[in-house]
Write a protein that holds these residues in place. Structure first.
Motif, PDB file in Angstrom:
ATOM      1  N   TYR A  18       0.836  -1.200   0.000  1.00 45.36           N
ATOM      2  CA  TYR A  18       0.000   0.000   0.000  1.00 45.36           C
ATOM      3  C   TYR A  18       0.875   1.257   0.000  1.00 45.36           C
ATOM      4  O   TYR A  18       0.513   2.276  -0.598  1.00 45.36           O
ATOM      5  CB  TYR A  18      -0.933  -0.015   1.217  1.00 45.36           C
ATOM      6  CG  TYR A  18      -1.895  -1.174   1.175  1.00 45.36           C
ATOM      7  CD1 TYR A  18      -3.146  -1.035   0.593  1.00 45.36           C
ATOM      8  CD2 TYR A  18      -1.536  -2.425   1.683  1.00 45.36           C
ATOM      9  CE1 TYR A  18      -4.027  -2.116   0.531  1.00 45.36           C
ATOM     10  CE2 TYR A  18      -2.407  -3.502   1.623  1.00 45.36           C
ATOM     11  CZ  TYR A  18      -3.641  -3.344   1.041  1.00 45.36           C
ATOM     12  OH  TYR A  18      -4.498  -4.414   0.968  1.00 45.36           O
ATOM     13  N   ALA A  19       2.029   1.174   0.658  1.00 46.35           N
ATOM     14  CA  ALA A  19       2.962   2.299   0.604  1.00 46.35           C
ATOM     15  C   ALA A  19       3.412   2.541  -0.838  1.00 46.35           C
ATOM     16  O   ALA A  19       3.574   3.699  -1.265  1.00 46.35           O
ATOM     17  CB  ALA A  19       4.171   2.012   1.492  1.00 46.35           C
ATOM     18  N   VAL A  20       3.579   1.474  -1.598  1.00 53.28           N
ATOM     19  CA  VAL A  20       3.948   1.611  -3.014  1.00 53.28           C
ATOM     20  C   VAL A  20       2.899   2.412  -3.766  1.00 53.28           C
ATOM     21  O   VAL A  20       3.231   3.279  -4.595  1.00 53.28           O
ATOM     22  CB  VAL A  20       4.136   0.218  -3.658  1.00 53.28           C
ATOM     23  CG1 VAL A  20       4.215   0.333  -5.180  1.00 53.28           C
ATOM     24  CG2 VAL A  20       5.392  -0.456  -3.124  1.00 53.28           C
ATOM     25  N   GLN A  21       1.624   2.154  -3.491  1.00 56.18           N
ATOM     26  CA  GLN A  21       0.561   2.900  -4.178  1.00 56.18           C
ATOM     27  C   GLN A  21       0.663   4.390  -3.873  1.00 56.18           C
ATOM     28  O   GLN A  21       0.447   5.237  -4.753  1.00 56.18           O
ATOM     29  CB  GLN A  21      -0.822   2.378  -3.752  1.00 56.18           C
ATOM     30  CG  GLN A  21      -0.999   0.876  -3.859  1.00 56.18           C
ATOM     31  CD  GLN A  21      -0.641   0.324  -5.228  1.00 56.18           C
ATOM     32  OE1 GLN A  21      -1.066   0.866  -6.256  1.00 56.18           O
ATOM     33  NE2 GLN A  21       0.144  -0.736  -5.248  1.00 56.18           N
ATOM     34  N   HIS A  22       0.990   4.735  -2.636  1.00 57.16           N
ATOM     35  CA  HIS A  22       1.139   6.151  -2.274  1.00 57.16           C
ATOM     36  C   HIS A  22       2.379   6.758  -2.935  1.00 57.16           C
ATOM     37  O   HIS A  22       2.343   7.919  -3.376  1.00 57.16           O
ATOM     38  CB  HIS A  22       1.217   6.290  -0.752  1.00 57.16           C
ATOM     39  CG  HIS A  22      -0.093   6.105  -0.055  1.00 57.16           C
ATOM     40  ND1 HIS A  22      -1.107   7.031  -0.137  1.00 57.16           N
ATOM     41  CD2 HIS A  22      -0.560   5.083   0.705  1.00 57.16           C
ATOM     42  CE1 HIS A  22      -2.147   6.602   0.573  1.00 57.16           C
ATOM     43  NE2 HIS A  22      -1.841   5.429   1.088  1.00 57.16           N
ATOM     44  N   LEU A  23       3.459   6.000  -3.003  1.00 52.59           N
ATOM     45  CA  LEU A  23       4.665   6.524  -3.661  1.00 52.59           C
ATOM     46  C   LEU A  23       4.403   6.757  -5.145  1.00 52.59           C
ATOM     47  O   LEU A  23       4.801   7.791  -5.704  1.00 52.59           O
ATOM     48  CB  LEU A  23       5.830   5.551  -3.461  1.00 52.59           C
ATOM     49  CG  LEU A  23       6.356   5.425  -2.022  1.00 52.59           C
ATOM     50  CD1 LEU A  23       7.392   4.314  -1.930  1.00 52.59           C
ATOM     51  CD2 LEU A  23       6.959   6.743  -1.556  1.00 52.59           C
ATOM     52  N   TRP A  24       3.754   5.821  -5.799  1.00 48.88           N
ATOM     53  CA  TRP A  24       3.439   5.998  -7.215  1.00 48.88           C
ATOM     54  C   TRP A  24       2.563   7.234  -7.440  1.00 48.88           C
ATOM     55  O   TRP A  24       2.633   7.869  -8.495  1.00 48.88           O
ATOM     56  CB  TRP A  24       2.735   4.756  -7.757  1.00 48.88           C
ATOM     57  CG  TRP A  24       3.657   3.649  -8.153  1.00 48.88           C
ATOM     58  CD1 TRP A  24       4.984   3.754  -8.471  1.00 48.88           C
ATOM     59  CD2 TRP A  24       3.319   2.262  -8.283  1.00 48.88           C
ATOM     60  NE1 TRP A  24       5.497   2.515  -8.790  1.00 48.88           N
ATOM     61  CE2 TRP A  24       4.503   1.578  -8.687  1.00 48.88           C
ATOM     62  CE3 TRP A  24       2.153   1.535  -8.106  1.00 48.88           C
ATOM     63  CZ2 TRP A  24       4.538   0.202  -8.910  1.00 48.88           C
ATOM     64  CZ3 TRP A  24       2.177   0.159  -8.330  1.00 48.88           C
ATOM     65  CH2 TRP A  24       3.361  -0.496  -8.721  1.00 48.88           C
ATOM     66  N   SER A  25       1.737   7.557  -6.457  1.00 50.37           N
ATOM     67  CA  SER A  25       0.780   8.656  -6.630  1.00 50.37           C
ATOM     68  C   SER A  25       1.453  10.024  -6.708  1.00 50.37           C
ATOM     69  O   SER A  25       0.818  11.006  -7.096  1.00 50.37           O
ATOM     70  CB  SER A  25      -0.231   8.659  -5.479  1.00 50.37           C
ATOM     71  OG  SER A  25       0.353   9.144  -4.265  1.00 50.37           O
ATOM     72  N   THR A  26       2.730  10.096  -6.345  1.00 44.54           N
ATOM     73  CA  THR A  26       3.402  11.402  -6.335  1.00 44.54           C
ATOM     74  C   THR A  26       3.817  11.867  -7.714  1.00 44.54           C
ATOM     75  O   THR A  26       4.217  13.016  -7.882  1.00 44.54           O
ATOM     76  CB  THR A  26       4.653  11.338  -5.439  1.00 44.54           C
ATOM     77  OG1 THR A  26       5.598  10.403  -6.003  1.00 44.54           O
ATOM     78  CG2 THR A  26       4.289  10.906  -4.023  1.00 44.54           C
ATOM     79  N   ARG A  27       3.735  10.993  -8.708  1.00 41.12           N
ATOM     80  CA  ARG A  27       4.195  11.347 -10.041  1.00 41.12           C
ATOM     81  C   ARG A  27       3.038  11.326 -11.020  1.00 41.12           C
ATOM     82  O   ARG A  27       2.070  10.575 -10.856  1.00 41.12           O
ATOM     83  CB  ARG A  27       5.304  10.395 -10.495  1.00 41.12           C
ATOM     84  CG  ARG A  27       6.442  10.283  -9.488  1.00 41.12           C
ATOM     85  CD  ARG A  27       7.640   9.566 -10.049  1.00 41.12           C
ATOM     86  NE  ARG A  27       8.316  10.339 -11.091  1.00 41.12           N
ATOM     87  CZ  ARG A  27       9.148  11.342 -10.848  1.00 41.12           C
ATOM     88  NH1 ARG A  27       9.406  11.701  -9.609  1.00 41.12           N
ATOM     89  NH2 ARG A  27       9.722  11.994 -11.845  1.00 41.12           N
TER      90      ARG A  27
END
Length: 495
Positions: A471-480
């Protein structure tokens, strides 16, 4: 949780929908069982009894509440968070394995004896695999009764009952109404069934952020197998008895699910695969609380709470697509997959849209000429090795698969590195702690946020996010800026 009586009582008194599916409340004075959020007046605490599953409540002699419909709740998030025997068994039962292969088939898939499986399920859930499957059959029967015009004999067969008599007895026992009475009640309060289509609502625990969930599925959709149309993600499903087409549309309260099935016996499996695809049984409050405690992730979690991990309805398909997508753009990966589908997929008809094929099985690809793939020789060899391992049954990636064994066998294939292993673990195996530390988008996002950008250092820094790193990956991807982060606008010219 059901053993913590005081906590359960508080949840029932507060009508707290966050606990729906975690436990079920039985009421001694009425003989019914409910979800914690039942809108009826809460009973006195001394009249409450708590059960870990609907099957356990039914075995204790309680029938389902007609008002809150406890069968129509999200599943316990435990079965998605854990990889032990009980969790794997519950995922396989939800997929309909007991109805297809019986308890011996379930035990064989899990690698344990029938007695071990029954003992562990009974100890944790208060019901064995047959009772759990029976409760699921009852809910499937209710859906078919209420949403289709099928004759009752066909409903009984499609729901997995051995006889019409067993079907009638179970429906009456569980719901307190005969099948005919259930259908009459549905006609009086709902919409008439749509010919050839089953329409239902998939519940989830709020909040839910649909942007990355549906955005990712739409942006990576393989033409012919998936599409975004009229505000819904649609895809072809390969099912045990045939095929189906699922149309999934997010709303604030539920996900609208429209299913067109070639065989109604696949209803339970189709529903649960759609729920798995959209990660609807997750507990977003618990996930967001842990990730939000990290000062770097806190603003991202606050901005878009309830992010889910987009998964797959076909783990073998996803593994093949993951290898095709190594070191190429999203568009290039879609093109490669679409060529495979056109050449080797099974044709289907779609009366409502543009779906044309099922994704080819590993067996159908076993004779694939590697030279026909427009990719480097080393990656062609990797695709071939993966297809052979899947076709031979040497690699188990289904919902009941062992996460660590799956990782190890993937990593042993030539050309399969950490990115592919963790991508498959996250989206096919469903491990909530899968972490693609080598992913370029994750590393760029980490650098932008002041986090370590090397895979080793970022993995060490991610320790406080466990067991929710997927789920942290989904948040990181959301920054771009990327199409996977936004639900697409409908494009009528493509419809």
């Amino acid at each position: 949780m059901y053993l913590d009586v005081e906590r359960c009582v508080r949840a029932v008194q507060a009508k707290d929908e966050r606990f729906d599916g975690w436990f079920f409340t039985a009421v001694l004075t009425t003989g019914i069982y409910c979800r914690p959020s039942c809108p009826a007046r809460p009973p006195r605490p001394e009249n409450m009894r708590f059960y870990p599953s609907a099957a356990a409540a039914q075995q204790a002699g309680f029938r389902a509440c007609k008002r809150c419909r406890p069968g129509a709740v999200p599943g316990s998030p435990q079965w998605n968070e854990r990889a032990d025997l009980v969790a794997r068994a519950m995922r396989l039962i939800a997929d309909g394995l007991v109805d297809r292969d019986g308890v011996p088939g379930l035990a064989d898939r899990l690698g344990y004896s029938v007695r071990q499986v029954e003992r562990q399920l009974m100890a944790e859930l208060g019901a064995g695999p047959l009772a759990l499957a029976r409760a699921q059959r009852a809910q499937t029967a209710r859906l078919l009764i209420e949403t289709t015009a099928l004759p009752m004999a066909e409903v009984a067969d499609s729901a997995g009952f051995a006889s019409v008599r067993a079907f009638n007895d179970t429906v009456r026992e569980v719901f307190g109404l005969t099948p005919t009475e259930l259908r009459a009640r549905a006609k009086a309060t709902g919409e008439p069934p749509v010919s050839g289509t089953i329409v239902l609502r998939l519940p989830f625990r709020r909040p839910l952020c649909p942007d990355n969930l549906f955005g990712h599925l739409a942006a990576t959709a393989v033409p012919g197998v998936e599409e975004w149309r009229d505000g819904a993600y649609r895809r072809a499903l390969r099912l045990p008895h045939g095929h189906g087409i699922a149309s999934l549309r997010p709303t604030p309260e539920y996900v609208e699910c429209r299913l067109a099935l070639s065989d109604a016996r696949d209803l339970t499996t189709a529903i649960n695969r759609c729920r798995w695809l959209l990660d609807l049984d997750a507990d977003p409050v618990a996930i967001d609380a842990q990730l939000g405690a990290d000062e770097t992730l806190a603003p991202l979690v606050a901005k878009n709470p309830g992010r889910r991990v987009p998964r797959t309805t076909d783990p073998e398909e996803f593994a093949i697509r993951a290898v095709l997508g190594q070191q190429v753009s999203t568009a290039a990966a879609r093109t490669l997959a679409a060529r495979l589908v056109a050449a080797h997929g099974e044709p289907i008809e779609d009366r409502e849209g543009g779906l044309t094929h099922l994704f080819p099985t590993p067996s159908a690809l076993a004779g694939l000429d590697p030279e026909s793939l427009a990719m480097p020789r080393s990656r062609r060899a990797t695709v071939g090795a993966l297809i052979r391992a899947l076709a031979a049954g040497d690699l188990e990636l289904g919902v009941g698969g062992d996460w660590e064994r799956g990782r190890a066998r993937l990593a042993a294939l030539p050309g399969v590195g950490p990115w592919t292993v963790e991508s498959v673990a996250m989206r096919a195996l469903g491990d909530p702690d899968a972490f693609v530390a080598t992913d370029l988008g994750v590393r760029l996002a980490a650098a932008d946020l002041g986090l370590p950008s090397t895979a080793r250092a970022l993995t060490a820094r991610s320790a406080p996010w466990r067991p929710w790193r997927a789920y942290a990956v989904q948040h990181l991807w959301s920054t771009r800026e990327h199409p996977i982060n936004q639900m697409p606008a409908d494009r009528p010219e493509e419809n």
